[in-house]
Design an enzyme around this catalytic site. Structure first.
Site, PDB file in Angstrom:
ATOM      1  N   ASP A 148       1.072  -0.476   0.727  1.00  0.00           N
ATOM      2  CA  ASP A 148       1.429   0.833   1.263  1.00  0.00           C
ATOM      3  C   ASP A 148       0.809   1.955   0.457  1.00  0.00           C
ATOM      4  OD1 ASP A 148       3.798   0.726   3.498  1.00  0.00           O
ATOM      5  OD2 ASP A 148       3.763  -1.052   2.233  1.00  0.00           O
ATOM      6  N   ALA A 207       1.718   0.663   6.876  1.00  0.00           N
ATOM      7  CA  ALA A 207       1.064   1.917   6.495  1.00  0.00           C
ATOM      8  C   ALA A 207      -0.031   2.360   7.460  1.00  0.00           C
ATOM      9  CB  ALA A 207       0.531   1.808   5.064  1.00  0.00           C
TER      10      ALA A 207
END
Length: 349
Positions: free
Chosen positions: A239, A50
């Protein structure tokens, strides 16, 4: 051991990435000289993780700004808005992607009244800031997280949340890297992380390069290691973390959390405040990316399942907050109940 990897960087006219599809056997640089190439690198997981996706997207916006033939700031701003939409569509679960492009676009709107050249220059400066801030956040996560690892601790991790998943130092691996740099003795159990094998290909490579002792295990060995008393704590990345502390992370994370809960093993999530999404109340609202079934039926391009067999590939799962011991951010360690602590971390970031 504290040296950063070069995951994402800028060269004049190009967003440069280490090709994570070629690791661990080859270290290859991909130079993206147009927006479509940046978007494809994110979609195909040339770059993944991410925070690293967020940094890449920020540079993708800057690339458009530097290459544009627009004759005025409003026209360039429209191009940047279109670029944001293109980039945001590539990976829906990782919130850092939209966080970075939103930050870039907000800065663009603030700079637009100053004129075209100020907008061009400002986009690259802002992308550099996103990268440098990510490095600083990851080092802070390491500082806050290292004391949570028991002396001579055995840590289990899943997927890759190391330097390759960030601007260069890592989230879940940051506490381990920091502890090792302090002279602490530790050992890391590395889940291979099927079906994309980020643990086997990437985390094992990172830890070996850093000189941190590790043992690679298949995902279905994790429960055995916990039952055998070989795991002192688990640290994973994220994430997306929503307002109540539910966490989306690589598929298989939820299973580890359930096992950890059963065996009374601390389960930690490490992530920067840019991964916190207060707009969603619970994890049920997180969009889960569905990737190609070929990534399940094939390994290294080789078919491993009977021809024509259907396969599912949800790329992420959601771990409920009740299974999480604490969330390690660059602002400190947040303990349950998570709502207030996560809100404070975002406000201070």
């Amino acid at each position: 051991m504290s040296q950063e990897l070069r995951t994402v960087w800028w060269e004049p006219g190009a967003v440069c990435l280490i090709d994570q599809l070629r690791l661990p056997h080859e270290e290859v640089t991909v130079r993206c000289t147009e927006l479509a190439a940046v978007a494809a690198a994110i979609k195909t997981m040339v770059v993944r993780g991410a925070p690293a996706i967020g940094c890449t997207a920020a540079y993708g916006i800057a690339l458009v700004a530097t290459q544009s033939t627009a004759t005025d700031a409003p026209a360039l701003l429209r191009e940047l808005e279109a670029a944001k939409a293109t980039l945001d569509a590539q990976r829906p679960t990782a919130v850092n992607l939209a966080w970075a492009t939103t930050r870039m676009l907000n800065q663009a709107r603030a700079l637009a009244p100053s004129g075209l050249e100020a907008l061009r220059t400002g986009m690259l400066e802002e992308a550099h800031a996103v990268l440098h801030e990510d490095l600083a956040m990851c080092h802070a996560i390491g500082d806050y997280g290292a004391p949570l690892i028991p002396e001579r601790g055995h840590v289990l991790t899943h997927c890759n949340a190391g330097g390759l998943a960030t601007a260069g130092y890592g989230t879940a691996l940051a506490p381990m890297r920091t502890a090792a740099s302090q002279g602490r003795t530790l050992h890391v159990w590395v889940d291979e992380t099927r079906p994309f094998l980020q643990g086997a290909r990437l985390t094992a490579w990172e830890l070996r390069e850093a000189g941190i002792p590790l043992t690679l295990i298949t995902d279905n060995m994790a429960g055995y290691m916990m039952q055998s008393g070989e795991v002192d704590c688990i640290i994973v990345g994220a994430d997306r973390i929503v307002a109540n502390g539910d966490v989306a992370n690589k598929i298989g994370t939820y299973s580890l959390a359930v096992l950890a809960n059963f065996h009374n093993i601390p389960f930690y999530v490490a992530a920067p405040s840019s991964t916190i999404d207060l707009s969603l109340a619970t994890g049920d609202l997180i969009p889960i990316e569905q990737r190609s079934s070929d990534e399940v039926t094939h390994l290294g391009g080789q078919l491993i399942a009977p021809l024509g067999v259907n396969a599912a590939h949800p790329a992420f799962d959601v771990t409920p907050n009740r299974l999480i011991t604490a969330i390690i951010t660059e602002r400190g360690v947040v303990y349950p109940p998570f709502t207030e602590g996560l809100s404070t971390a975002v406000r201070r970031s």
